[in-house]
Design an enzyme around this catalytic site. Structure first.
Site, PDB file in Angstrom:
ATOM      1  N   THR A 297       0.832  -1.197   0.000  1.00 40.55           N
ATOM      2  CA  THR A 297       0.000   0.000   0.000  1.00 40.55           C
ATOM      3  C   THR A 297       0.870   1.250   0.000  1.00 40.55           C
ATOM      4  O   THR A 297       1.976   1.261   0.531  1.00 40.55           O
ATOM      5  CB  THR A 297      -0.946   0.048   1.219  1.00 40.55           C
TER       6      THR A 297
ATOM      7  N   ASP B 297      -4.291   5.733   2.338  1.00 39.51           N
ATOM      8  CA  ASP B 297      -3.866   6.710   3.338  1.00 39.51           C
ATOM      9  C   ASP B 297      -4.189   6.078   4.683  1.00 39.51           C
ATOM     10  O   ASP B 297      -5.356   5.934   5.058  1.00 39.51           O
ATOM     11  CB  ASP B 297      -4.646   8.017   3.150  1.00 39.51           C
TER      12      ASP B 297
ATOM     13  N   ASN C 256       4.771   0.015   8.081  1.00 37.35           N
ATOM     14  CA  ASN C 256       5.969   0.785   7.773  1.00 37.35           C
ATOM     15  C   ASN C 256       5.694   2.265   7.501  1.00 37.35           C
ATOM     16  O   ASN C 256       6.602   3.086   7.555  1.00 37.35           O
ATOM     17  CB  ASN C 256       6.667   0.159   6.561  1.00 37.35           C
TER      18      ASN C 256
ATOM     19  N   SER D 177       8.973   0.727  14.310  1.00 35.83           N
ATOM     20  CA  SER D 177       9.069   1.778  15.310  1.00 35.83           C
ATOM     21  C   SER D 177      10.383   2.530  15.076  1.00 35.83           C
ATOM     22  O   SER D 177      10.714   2.868  13.944  1.00 35.83           O
ATOM     23  CB  SER D 177       8.997   1.164  16.712  1.00 35.83           C
TER      24      SER D 177
ATOM     25  N   TYR E 201       8.053  13.214  17.021  1.00 31.91           N
ATOM     26  CA  TYR E 201       8.384  11.914  16.435  1.00 31.91           C
ATOM     27  C   TYR E 201       8.691  10.914  17.551  1.00 31.91           C
ATOM     28  O   TYR E 201       8.175   9.792  17.544  1.00 31.91           O
ATOM     29  CB  TYR E 201       9.577  12.042  15.493  1.00 31.91           C
TER      30      TYR E 201
ATOM     31  N   LYS F 145       6.551   7.367  18.461  1.00 31.15           N
ATOM     32  CA  LYS F 145       7.148   6.036  18.522  1.00 31.15           C
ATOM     33  C   LYS F 145       7.073   5.442  19.935  1.00 31.15           C
ATOM     34  O   LYS F 145       6.926   4.216  20.080  1.00 31.15           O
ATOM     35  CB  LYS F 145       8.595   6.086  18.026  1.00 31.15           C
TER      36      LYS F 145
ATOM     37  N   THR G 273      17.760   6.863   3.987  1.00 23.68           N
ATOM     38  CA  THR G 273      16.566   6.880   3.152  1.00 23.68           C
ATOM     39  C   THR G 273      16.097   8.324   3.066  1.00 23.68           C
ATOM     40  O   THR G 273      16.776   9.240   3.539  1.00 23.68           O
ATOM     41  CB  THR G 273      15.460   6.004   3.757  1.00 23.68           C
TER      42      THR G 273
END
Length: 273
Positions: free
Chosen positions: A31, A55, A82, A133, A147, A151, A182
């Site tokens: 997705t 979404d 993810n 996580s 953030y 988590k 990334t």
């Protein structure tokens, strides 16, 4: 051959892991908000690959996506939650909109997909839910307050869930990566406005630390550990990814334990009897 449902599959870890799973012969439901980047995979892997636009902040859409996946493949063995992004900036400078959006994706999005998949796995009496996580769900860094909070919430939710579904033969694993090269800190990231000059030393120190190339893991190095994790019949509840994550969490937990021991007498006194 296993059937894996993975969110946030168009880039970063999600894309790498999707490709690796397909290459080794698994069936994958991938997705993403935008399916354009996944068109080539559909052409290559055909019936073993099902791309779905999603979404994750839309709970009803998450349920619908899981139902489509179940109808197409008839079972779902593994969920990899993810989808997520980084929000950079000090706590004080974070707007309400930014704070809510961070929690909506990183926490509530993960929750909605998890809730959608659980009836499938309960019916099967088997399954493995892998929550992506962060090591920042166990320790913290400045400039990532919201953030970190998202988590930490994922950690608490998933640890609790593990105790609720263990008798259904459903496994839960929290993957806790350190920073990787990334686009998590690039195109996918959101920055707060930096208008309060009192925080400039904090911003400068954070920027300097981020320039250390050795502190960023290589995304491709995660592929083999993820495949091994999926294949393990007794996966761990928590799995740190990266040497920085290991060192930082070890130091944080040792420090926390020392502080708890130091204040033991006060803690016991506060019980009252």
């Amino acid at each position: 051959m296993k059937t894996i449902f993975i969110t946030g599959a168009s880039r970063g870890f999600g894309r790498l892991w999707t490709e690796a799973l397909l290459e080794r012969g698994d069936r994958v439901v991938a997705t993403a908000r935008n399916l354009t980047d996944l068109e080539g995979l559909k052409e290559q892997y055909k019936d073993r690959f099902l791309p779905l636009q999603l979404d994750v902040t839309d709970r009803h859409a998450s349920i619908d996506a899981v139902n489509k996946a179940l109808k197409y493949f008839e079972r779902i063995d593994v969920l990899i939650n993810n989808a997520g992004y980084g929000l950079f900036g000090t706590v004080e400078e974070t707007t309400e909109e930014q704070a809510r959006a961070q929690m909506e994706t990183n926490f509530f999005g993960l929750l909605w997909v998890t809730q959608a998949i659980l009836p499938v796995m309960r019916s099967q009496k088997s399954g493995h839910i892998i929550q992506v996580s962060s090591f920042l769900g166990l320790t913290t860094l400045p400039m990532l307050g919201l953030y970190n909070a998202s988590k930490f919430a994922v950690e608490g939710l998933s640890e609790t869930l593990a105790t609720e579904v263990v008798h259904q033969n459903i496994k839960i694993t929290l993957i806790e990566p350190n920073g990787y090269a990334t686009d998590w800190a690039g195109a996918s990231a959101v920055q707060t406005e930096s208008g309060i000059t009192d925080y400039q030393p904090v911003r400068d120190a954070f920027a300097t630390a981020g320039e250390d190339v050795s502190s960023w893991g290589k995304p491709g190095a995660t592929i083999s550990p993820v495949l091994d994790l999926i294949d393990n019949p007794e996966p761990p509840l928590r799995l740190l990814f990266g040497k920085v994550a290991y060192a930082a969490v070890e130091q944080s937990l040792n420090s926390r334990l020392q502080q708890i021991h130091h204040w033991k007498d006060v803690s016991i006194k506060a019980h009252g009897h």
